[in-house]
Design an enzyme around this catalytic site. Sequence first.
Site: not given
Length: 383
Positions: A36, A135, A275, A323
Amino acid sequence: MLHSSYIEISKSALQNNIDFIRQEIGTSVKLSSVVKGNAYGHGIEQFGKLAQECGIDHFSVFSADEADRLLQTLEKPATIMIMGYVDNPELEWAIQHEIEFFIFELDRLLEASAIAKKLGKRAKVHLELETGMNRTGFDKTALEHAEAVLEGCREYVELQGVCTHYAGAESLQNHERVLRQLHAYEQQLQQLKEAGHTPIQRHTACSAAMVSYPQTRMDMVRVGIMQYGFWPSPETYTHYISQHNEKKDPLRRLINWKSHIMSLKSVPRGEYIGYGTTFQAPRDMVLAVVPVGYAWGYSRSLSNQGQVLIKGTRAGVVGTVNMNVMMVDVTNILDVQKNDEVVLLGMQGDESITVASFGELSTQLNYELLTRLPLNIPRYIID
């Protein structure tokens, strides 16, 4: 290089880990490879094929889309089991392709029976029991209704398994809760048997439970994180080591994440880097610009904290992770050149950057960091 970074997956490391796990569980217990979360960031397509080459013939996925990706990838027959999300309309596809799946609601059981009858094929289901995770799963009351439905659809539904999931087997603070869950599972399993429903497979153990609670191994274990070379937690590793004379980690990491230097930049003392004003150069510096940022899975929280390897030497991230790029300090690394290899995760020379070190700096779990590695980073198999 078309991509700004790439991932290497080691076949020999995977074979080592699978051999170790099989040695631990013995020959009578089935090993299901949990893939998964895009095979915990390693890539379902790449990892699935590789795992088959290493002897795996049973896979666990979370959802129908993961099952489909795996089905399209595997070159030999294998069992695929969906542990979570499969919409009722997707059940027909699953049954048609002999995909096994968890059942934890009555409507899914009823729908699976109706579809199997229509197709003239038996649905292989795994009944999930609610034992304290809260759950998904049938609690004791709902289980009685499930028993009645199972009785009426024996011709079309095969009870392949009865399962549950432990709420934190990787932590000692959950010890009593795990034991209560195991007891609840055994009680409900007995209830099922007395109603005439005996599963082919009993399975409850994840990686942590397999190591710390051997009694949970039963007929099959669902192993995720450990096959990739990581321990579920430091506590799990400590528990394992305490039980063995050999004080060496038997697991090997599969993954190496690499990039290269895109550009070199000289920055005078006193200048701010990147930045904002999070980092001011304390001296004249040489920076390497690396074309990986938070859009590529390198957490922004590693700004001014993360480290990479260049020429076998650690280089610290300076300034805010952008980014798509980040800057690292290479002032004291000799002969650094544009296009030099940068290791974000893994080994270079005698040094290594571990997922655990990422986690300590960014508050991310091993699982979280790995599964956040984007799908479009290319993965390559190496020996």
